[in-house]
Design a protein around this motif. Sequence first.
Motif, PDB file in Angstrom:
ATOM      1  N   ARG A 150       0.816  -1.207   0.038  1.00 60.03           N
ATOM      2  CA  ARG A 150       0.067  -0.067  -0.040  1.00 60.03           C
ATOM      3  C   ARG A 150       0.904   1.505  -0.125  1.00 60.03           C
ATOM      4  O   ARG A 150       0.600   2.232   0.571  1.00 60.03           O
ATOM      5  N   HIS A 151       1.896   1.009  -0.606  1.00 61.18           N
ATOM      6  CA  HIS A 151       2.947   2.203  -0.437  1.00 61.18           C
ATOM      7  C   HIS A 151       2.423   3.565  -0.939  1.00 61.18           C
ATOM      8  O   HIS A 151       2.573   4.703  -0.246  1.00 61.18           O
ATOM      9  N   ASP A 152       1.943   3.863  -2.337  1.00 62.81           N
ATOM     10  CA  ASP A 152       1.515   4.899  -2.605  1.00 62.81           C
ATOM     11  C   ASP A 152       0.453   5.657  -1.763  1.00 62.81           C
ATOM     12  O   ASP A 152       0.773   6.800  -1.353  1.00 62.81           O
ATOM     13  N   PRO A 223       4.038  -0.122   5.396  1.00 64.08           N
ATOM     14  CA  PRO A 223       3.303   0.152   4.220  1.00 64.08           C
ATOM     15  C   PRO A 223       2.615  -0.989   3.519  1.00 64.08           C
ATOM     16  O   PRO A 223       1.946  -0.814   2.556  1.00 64.08           O
ATOM     17  N   VAL A 224       2.781  -1.903   4.203  1.00 63.61           N
ATOM     18  CA  VAL A 224       2.278  -3.396   3.548  1.00 63.61           C
ATOM     19  C   VAL A 224       0.914  -3.886   4.385  1.00 63.61           C
ATOM     20  O   VAL A 224       0.945  -3.806   5.796  1.00 63.61           O
ATOM     21  N   ALA A 225      -0.006  -3.899   3.683  1.00 65.95           N
ATOM     22  CA  ALA A 225      -1.397  -4.469   4.307  1.00 65.95           C
ATOM     23  C   ALA A 225      -1.288  -5.796   5.135  1.00 65.95           C
ATOM     24  O   ALA A 225      -0.287  -6.622   4.821  1.00 65.95           O
ATOM     25  N   GLY A 226      -1.504  -5.898   6.461  1.00 66.31           N
ATOM     26  CA  GLY A 226      -1.472  -7.158   7.213  1.00 66.31           C
ATOM     27  C   GLY A 226      -0.051  -7.233   7.752  1.00 66.31           C
ATOM     28  O   GLY A 226       0.188  -8.050   8.705  1.00 66.31           O
ATOM     29  N   VAL A 242       2.996   1.612  13.406  1.00 65.61           N
ATOM     30  CA  VAL A 242       1.709   1.823  12.814  1.00 65.61           C
ATOM     31  C   VAL A 242       1.081   1.046  11.691  1.00 65.61           C
ATOM     32  O   VAL A 242       1.956   1.405  10.663  1.00 65.61           O
ATOM     33  N   ALA A 243       0.174   0.342  11.516  1.00 66.88           N
ATOM     34  CA  ALA A 243      -0.189  -0.591  10.454  1.00 66.88           C
ATOM     35  C   ALA A 243      -0.567   0.227   9.413  1.00 66.88           C
ATOM     36  O   ALA A 243      -0.982   1.630   9.523  1.00 66.88           O
ATOM     37  N   ALA A 244      -0.373  -0.205   8.216  1.00 64.43           N
ATOM     38  CA  ALA A 244      -0.936   0.506   6.760  1.00 64.43           C
ATOM     39  C   ALA A 244      -2.311   0.827   6.719  1.00 64.43           C
ATOM     40  O   ALA A 244      -2.536   2.087   6.406  1.00 64.43           O
ATOM     41  N   GLU A 245      -3.128  -0.038   7.529  1.00 66.48           N
ATOM     42  CA  GLU A 245      -4.695   0.201   7.410  1.00 66.48           C
ATOM     43  C   GLU A 245      -5.045   1.668   8.492  1.00 66.48           C
ATOM     44  O   GLU A 245      -5.698   2.151   8.370  1.00 66.48           O
TER      45      GLU A 245
END
Length: 286
Positions: A150-152, A223-226, A242-245
Amino acid sequence: MRVLLTGWAGFLHGEATAGDVLSLRAAGAALTAAGIDHHVAWSPRFRPGARHLPGAPPEDYTHVVFVCGPLHGPQVRALHERYAACRRIAIGVSVPDPGDPAVTGFHRVFPRDGGGTAEPDLSLAAAVSRVPVLGVVLASHQPEYGGAGRHDEVHDVLTGWVAALDCARVPLDTRLAHEDWQRCATPDQFVSLVSTMDAMVTTRLHGLVLGLKAGVPVVAVDPVAGGGKVTAQAGALGWPVVAAEDAGDSALLDARLKWCLSTAAVPSAPSVPSLAGLVDELAGSR
């Protein structure tokens, strides 16, 4: 008497440098201390919601004071035309050509340089406040995570959050290069640079690791989901992530940064068990 303060930071096609803005601050403070009523006109590109030159009618002012920068060009000459009925003063300015109409249009000029003279720049007289210095290290696209990356979107919200902070932002890159002066050539240089920061913000594993290695608290965002390698490394080091979500939760980011700036809880360098395992593995092969 009412004075309009402006300068290159007030022109639509000008620029607002730190020196320009500090010089305007110094001039404004001097007028305030003297009880002189004044307004400041800013470029709409720099401060969209502030007073701009088109919204500062000439009939509202007795004086125009132009602060900092070189006296030349059509924008300065246009200032003389628009405020022809006002007494016009320039201060803290460079005068490359004393005969230029941009110069001669002023009733009084207090130059910082030109004509063989030089004086200290006005920015030296301005009060400044110390703000946090944040190093920012963002991970490039990591194809190994496929659709979980989810980098962008994470970087969009994270950099938007950072941009709104009252802090000095220092973009940092863990990639080394001998031929590029804007990058560090050795890891020792990079860690030394990081050590001068008050805190770090990163989506990169080595942004987290090297920040903590340098003794600097880190707002780590995966930046990675999960959860990817940033989350795994944070777990290994006992550091929050901090999670990506949750990257779009500015309140969470604010709280994490506040904690980073107020804590000395940077972990000491841990042992790395795999190094001992590597040595044992190799020693057993001899």
